[in-house]
Structures are given as C-alpha cells and as structure tokens.
Design an enzyme around this catalytic site. Structure first.
Site, PDB file in Angstrom:
ATOM      1  N   ARG A  96       1.342  11.954 -12.541  1.00 27.86           N
ATOM      2  CA  ARG A  96       2.357  12.591 -11.685  1.00 27.86           C
ATOM      3  C   ARG A  96       3.754  12.272 -12.198  1.00 27.86           C
ATOM      4  NH1 ARG A  96       2.395  11.698  -5.213  1.00 27.86           N
ATOM      5  NH2 ARG A  96       2.109   9.520  -5.849  1.00 27.86           N
ATOM      6  N   GLU A  99      -3.665   6.618   7.683  1.00 28.75           N
ATOM      7  CA  GLU A  99      -2.399   7.191   7.216  1.00 28.75           C
ATOM      8  C   GLU A  99      -2.090   8.379   8.133  1.00 28.75           C
ATOM      9  OE1 GLU A  99      -1.779   7.648   2.899  1.00 28.75           O
ATOM     10  OE2 GLU A  99      -1.041   9.680   3.267  1.00 28.75           O
ATOM     11  N   TYR A 131       8.534   0.979  -5.724  1.00 29.49           N
ATOM     12  CA  TYR A 131       7.506  -0.058  -5.577  1.00 29.49           C
ATOM     13  C   TYR A 131       7.412  -0.887  -6.865  1.00 29.49           C
ATOM     14  CZ  TYR A 131       5.220   1.994  -1.348  1.00 29.49           C
ATOM     15  OH  TYR A 131       4.917   2.449  -0.104  1.00 29.49           O
ATOM     16  N   TYR A 157      -6.216   6.135  -8.113  1.00 26.66           N
ATOM     17  CA  TYR A 157      -4.907   6.491  -7.540  1.00 26.66           C
ATOM     18  C   TYR A 157      -3.775   6.070  -8.485  1.00 26.66           C
ATOM     19  CZ  TYR A 157      -0.808   6.326  -4.505  1.00 26.66           C
ATOM     20  OH  TYR A 157       0.449   6.477  -3.981  1.00 26.66           O
ATOM     21  N   ARG A 197       9.931   9.537   1.957  1.00 27.63           N
ATOM     22  CA  ARG A 197       9.306   9.271   3.264  1.00 27.63           C
ATOM     23  C   ARG A 197       9.304  10.504   4.150  1.00 27.63           C
ATOM     24  NH1 ARG A 197       6.119   5.141   2.146  1.00 27.63           N
ATOM     25  NH2 ARG A 197       7.276   3.496   1.086  1.00 27.63           N
TER      26      ARG A 197
HETATM   27  C1  3EB Z   1       2.554   4.424   1.095  1.00 30.06           C
HETATM   28  O1  3EB Z   1       3.442   4.411   1.935  1.00 30.06           O
HETATM   29  C2  3EB Z   1       1.205   4.887   1.552  1.00 30.06           C
HETATM   30  O2  3EB Z   1       1.212   8.769  -3.468  1.00 30.06           O
HETATM   31  O3  3EB Z   1       1.962  10.662  -2.681  1.00 30.06           O
HETATM   32  C3  3EB Z   1       1.680   7.857   1.397  1.00 30.06           C
HETATM   33  C4  3EB Z   1       2.165   9.129   1.148  1.00 30.06           C
HETATM   34  C5  3EB Z   1       1.137   7.118   0.370  1.00 30.06           C
HETATM   35  C6  3EB Z   1       2.140   9.663  -0.134  1.00 30.06           C
HETATM   36  C7  3EB Z   1       1.592   9.490  -2.540  1.00 30.06           C
HETATM   37  C8  3EB Z   1       1.108   7.661  -0.916  1.00 30.06           C
HETATM   38  C9  3EB Z   1       1.604   8.916  -1.167  1.00 30.06           C
HETATM   39  O4  3EB Z   1       2.718   4.044  -0.074  1.00 30.06           O
HETATM   40  C10 3EB Z   1       0.555   5.768   0.612  1.00 30.06           C
END
Ligand code: 3EB
Length: 310
Positions: free
Chosen positions: A128, A301, A183, A121, A196
């Site tokens: 990406r 999720e 992050y 990932y 989000r």
């Molecule tokens: C998170 O909140 C959970 O890498 O596109 C959620 C939705 C998550 C999309 C992405 C990752 C992705 O980080 C993981």
C-alpha cells in the site's frame, strides 16, 4: 445505484454483479444477527455511469465514484497484490476525474497469518505504501483517506472497495491516538496509510470515520477483554467527533453515526451491541460482521458514517 457491498459466503456474488450492472464488492465475511447474505447499497440521487477496467469495477455520479477492486491472492507475499490494487485504484480515479480518495475498505484473507516471517497485514502495508509513493500521493497529512482493514474468509481474493470524490476532503486525526502513518516499527516495516476520519462537503458535510479500535497512542489496550476494548474504541470515536466539532464546527454525536462493527468472535455480539447502545444513549444503526481485525490482540473494530442531521 453507485455500488453494492455484499457480505456472505461468496457463492452468489458473481451473479448479483451481472444482474445489477453496478460494481459489487463481494466481501467474504458473515454478518451477525442476520441470516443469509446481506447487501449494503450505495444509492445516488443522480444519473450514474460506470465501467470495468482490469481489476477495477466502477460507477460514478458526478460527485462520487464507487470502485470495487479484486486481486487474486494465492497466499504468497501480499505486497505485490496490495500494490497492484492501490495502483489500479489511483490510476482509475485520476482518469475518471475523481482524484480524491475519500474512504477505502480493505478485506484480506488470513490477515493475521504469517508467511516469509511477516504477518500478511504487514505485507499489505508495504505494498500500500509503495503504491501511494509510486502514484505521487502524500503518505501523511490532510489528503490521506479514511480506511478500515479486516480479515476475509479463507480463499478470498484481496477485496477492496472505495469512494473517491471531485471535492477535496479534509482528513481528521484523533488526539487520543498517534496518527497511524506515524506508527513506530513495532507494528511492521511500513506504517498503515490511513487517516482517523475524512470530512467532505457533498452539498452538506459528510464524515467517514475509519475503522477504530482499542488503541491509545499506538498501544493496544485491554487485551483479551472485548467489553473494555469496545468502551475504549467508543471513547476514541467520541474524541474524534469532538475534534471535528472544534476544528471544523460540525457537530455529530456518537448516536448519529451509521456504524459497522467487525468482531473477531461471533459470541461477543451482545457485549459489543450493549456497549454501543449505552454510549449512544439510544438504539443504534449498526451492521455487525464477523471478521478478524488487523492486530491479533484486537477483538473489535468499529467504523461509522455521519450524514447531515435532518
Ligand atoms: C488501528 O487503529 C486499527 O490499515 O487501513 C484501522 C483502520 C486499522 C484502518 C488500515 C487499520 C486500518 O491501527 C487498525
């Protein structure tokens, strides 16, 4: 029909694509609570046209384009495959005149496995980000798409499907969560590029809620406890809907969403379903899928789509 997402073993996928003459995203992951393959159909009230261009199979109706992208995954470093997939996606939507990437679903075999000392990932996130930057796209802010990132069965190619629009959408962030594109380095060398949620006017407002998990700030909550993770996830979704109401004046409740929930362990289905129905206060619309989640500590999720209230 704009496109089809087919969940299941993958054996019947190629055939369906030929028969339907629309893009078929073949997601190699089992659905839960139903037997055999399950299809999600993206229908359009308008005439559609489509085509295929290298790894991208697309169909568009003047408002939205649906695109399915498949890139071989030989189990080696995923950075190149992820970059290829997103570069192909961006050049296709630009060429077609649907320049706004609204929503992307990413399915990655062995998503939590490591090679070359890095989780797949996290490798994906590098490629990406390179594609966003190389295509001149912003990697933060209001134009970042909503997304989900999940596992897929072993042997699956890198499988993406996406919606792009002519109309410019507006990304929404969650006050309970750090924006994923911010992050810290604890979660890999490059952050994941997604918002989000993404709100768009398609004649009436539509909200795409990204894959949402038991993360507060940037930290995993309730490691090992699926019921509590589901509750935390639903609190996040609730906070996001509240943010949409405050900032954009459109009000949806949790129970209004059409959900998909991805479960790492099939046996957690009753617990997740129960907590979702409790939060919605009524029976819910949800497709349950067995898939790994992109952080190994996460068990569930949940994503959703809110359509105009009728
Ligand atoms: C998170 O909140 C959970 O890498 O596109 C959620 C939705 C998550 C999309 C992405 C990752 C992705 O980080 C993981």
């Amino acid at each position: 029909m704009l496109g089809v997402v087919q969940y299941g073993s993958g054996e019947s996928h190629a055939g369906l694509g030929r028969v339907l003459a629309v893009p078929v995203a073949a997601v190699r992951a089992a659905t839960l609570g139903s037997t055999g393959d399950v299809c999600e159909a993206w229908q359009s009230p308008r005439p559609v046209h489509g085509g295929r261009d290298g790894p991208v199979h697309w169909c568009a109706d003047g408002v939205l384009a649906f695109l399915a992208v498949n890139i071989p995954d030989n189990g080696q470093h995923l950075e190149d495959a992820a970059r290829s997939a997103y570069c192909a996606l961006f050049s296709e939507i630009d060429a077609l005149g649907y320049p706004h990437l609204l929503r992307v679903w990413n399915h990655i075999a062995g998503i939590n496995d490591a090679s070359s000392g890095l989780e797949r990932y996290r490798q994906f996130n590098i490629g990406r980000q390179q594609a966003f930057m190389g295509s001149g796209r912003h990697v933060a802010g209001a134009s970042v798409p909503a997304a989900s990132a999940l596992g897929a069965d072993d042997g699956s190619p890198l499988t993406l499907y996406a919606l792009a629009s002519r109309q410019q959408p507006m990304a929404v962030e969650n006050p309970r969560q750090m924006s994923a594109y911010h992050y810290p380095g604890d979660y890999g060398p490059c952050p994941p590029i997604f918002s989000r949620a993404n709100l768009v006017d398609l004649g009436s407002p539509v909200l795409f809620v990204s894959g949402t998990a038991s993360i507060l700030g940037h930290q995993n909550m309730h490691v090992g406890n699926c019921r509590e993770q589901t509750r935390e996830t639903l609190r996040n979704i609730n906070a996001l809907l509240e943010e949409v109401r405050i900032r954009h004046g459109v009000h949806w409740c949790t129970g209004d969403l059409r959900f998909k929930a991805y479960l790492r362990h099939a046996e957690d289905l009753p617990v997740v379903q129960e907590e979702m129905e409790r939060a919605a206060g009524r029976p819910i619309s949800c497709l349950f899928i067995q898939a790994d989640v992109c952080r190994s500590e996460l068990l569930v999720e949940i994503e959703g789509i809110a359509l105009p209230a009728d």
